[in-house]
Design an enzyme around this catalytic site. Structure first.
Site, mmCIF file in Angstrom:
data_model
loop_
_atom_site.group_PDB
_atom_site.id
_atom_site.type_symbol
_atom_site.label_atom_id
_atom_site.label_comp_id
_atom_site.label_asym_id
_atom_site.label_seq_id
_atom_site.Cartn_x
_atom_site.Cartn_y
_atom_site.Cartn_z
ATOM 1 N N GLU A 194 0.822 -1.218 0.000
ATOM 2 C CA GLU A 194 0.000 0.000 0.000
ATOM 3 C C GLU A 194 0.856 1.269 0.000
ATOM 4 O OE1 GLU A 194 -3.701 1.386 2.359
ATOM 5 O OE2 GLU A 194 -2.097 1.400 3.809
ATOM 6 N N ASP A 195 2.047 1.181 0.585
ATOM 7 C CA ASP A 195 2.825 2.403 0.778
ATOM 8 C C ASP A 195 3.516 2.920 -0.476
ATOM 9 O OD1 ASP A 195 2.206 2.724 3.490
ATOM 10 O OD2 ASP A 195 3.564 1.085 3.990
ATOM 11 N N CYS A 249 -2.462 -1.956 4.833
ATOM 12 C CA CYS A 249 -1.068 -1.892 4.356
ATOM 13 C C CYS A 249 -0.744 -2.982 3.346
ATOM 14 C CB CYS A 249 -0.089 -2.056 5.516
ATOM 15 S SG CYS A 249 -0.573 -1.222 7.013
ATOM 16 N N ARG A 295 12.888 1.738 2.608
ATOM 17 C CA ARG A 295 11.752 1.339 1.779
ATOM 18 C C ARG A 295 11.670 2.150 0.487
ATOM 19 N NH1 ARG A 295 6.200 0.369 4.279
ATOM 20 N NH2 ARG A 295 6.205 -0.800 2.340
ATOM 21 N N HIS A 344 1.061 5.925 10.429
ATOM 22 C CA HIS A 344 0.384 6.407 9.227
ATOM 23 C C HIS A 344 -1.035 6.869 9.579
ATOM 24 C CE1 HIS A 344 3.110 3.629 6.697
ATOM 25 N NE2 HIS A 344 3.397 4.860 6.341
HETATM 26 C C1 CIR Z 1 7.009 0.300 8.016
HETATM 27 O O1 CIR Z 1 7.399 0.757 9.091
HETATM 28 O O2 CIR Z 1 7.094 0.912 6.961
HETATM 29 C C2 CIR Z 1 6.428 -1.090 7.994
HETATM 30 N N1 CIR Z 1 7.061 -1.871 9.001
HETATM 31 C C3 CIR Z 1 4.938 -1.031 8.228
HETATM 32 C C4 CIR Z 1 4.185 -0.352 7.127
HETATM 33 C C5 CIR Z 1 2.745 -0.303 7.387
HETATM 34 N N2 CIR Z 1 2.058 0.236 6.277
HETATM 35 C C6 CIR Z 1 0.947 0.938 6.349
HETATM 36 O O3 CIR Z 1 0.492 1.282 7.432
HETATM 37 N N3 CIR Z 1 0.398 1.327 5.206
#
Ligand code: CIR
Length: 256
Positions: free
Chosen positions: A67-68, A251, A87, A165
């Site tokens: 999702e990110d 996510c 990331r 987020h």
């Molecule tokens: C992070 O810290 O980027 C990952 N461990 C978790 C990402 C979660 N993503 C989201 O809430 N969309």
């Protein structure tokens, strides 16, 4: 809004080294995470959604949180610029996948110094709420706003301080109904919504309304009862291994 397609990415073995603000929850169990991910896919399919499954990418421990890396709508897609350094390059792999669904002209990019992560963007009809967070900065939101304006969408920035987020603590269901926890309970930006406060089960604020059913994380009975009372069927999916990395239901997919 109804959903026809979902993109997911298989968790990689390196996920045990993913970013977490909750080390006390322990490392994810990889085998269990794979099984939970598979159940997530099956839950989506059972709701009439076509699921595109991307292979695991061992170079990026957090890459299952697909999702990110993009924000998608029926008219366009925006490749983000994740604020988490480990990331940031995850976006490369999503571009060819997006090209299967959108024309090159309708795929846009957020670029430095702007940062934006999809977990900070929540869609409500033709409005996008964008969380100003440690991962998403004002310049990222400015770029996103300009891109989305061209397609007739409005963007509203929402500063946040307590969670990773935006969608960690607030999620839109349908019919003006919003699930809220923590700092989002009183935010002015959400004043006009019909809000349901998550009672001491903050993690369960990250639910997904998919074609008239609410997928919610397993193990949150109060939230489950509340959603049933709102009138929607619920489908619990266990996300315990993703929670250990601050990840939730939203996510794990791009939905459109
Ligand atoms: C992070 O810290 O980027 C990952 N461990 C978790 C990402 C979660 N993503 C989201 O809430 N969309």
């Amino acid at each position: 809004m109804n959903c026809k397609n979902v993109i997911v990415k298989i968790p990689c073995k390196a996920m045990v080294q993913g970013i977490t603000s909750h080390p006390e929850l322990g490392k994810p169990d990889y085998v269990r995470a794979l099984a939970q991910h598979d159940a997530y896919i099956k839950a989506m399919e059972s709701l009439g959604v076509k699921v595109r499954v991307l292979p695991a990418d061992e170079s990026y421990p957090d890459s299952c949180f697909v999702e990110d890396v993009a924000v998608v709508s029926e008219k366009c897609a925006v490749v983000t610029n994740p604020g988490a350094p480990s990331r940031n390059a995850e976006t490369r792999a999503i571009i060819p996948v997006l090209e299967d669904f959108w024309t090159k002209e309708s795929i846009h990019r957020i670029s430095a110094p702007g940062t934006l992560e999809g977990g900070d963007v929540m869609r409500v009809e033709n409005t996008f709420y964008a969380g100003l967070s440690e991962r998403t900065n004002a310049e990222g939101i400015r770029q996103f706003t300009v891109i989305m304006e061209r397609y007739g969408y409005k963007t509203i920035a929402v500063p946040l301080t307590e969670v990773l987020h935006l969608k960690t603590g607030v999620n839109y269901l349908d019919g003006n109904k919003l699930l809220v926890a923590g700092e989002f309970i009183t935010k002015q930006e959400f004043a006009s919504f019909d809000k349901t406060v998550i009672p001491r089960e903050d993690y369960a604020a990250n639910c997904l309304w998919i074609n008239g059913t609410v997928i919610l994380p397993a193990g949150f009975p109060k939230t489950e009862a509340i959603i049933r009372r709102l009138g929607w069927p619920v489908l619990p999916v266990d996300t315990s291994e993703f929670r250990k990395l601050d990840g939730g239901l939203s996510c794990l997919s791009l939905r459109f």
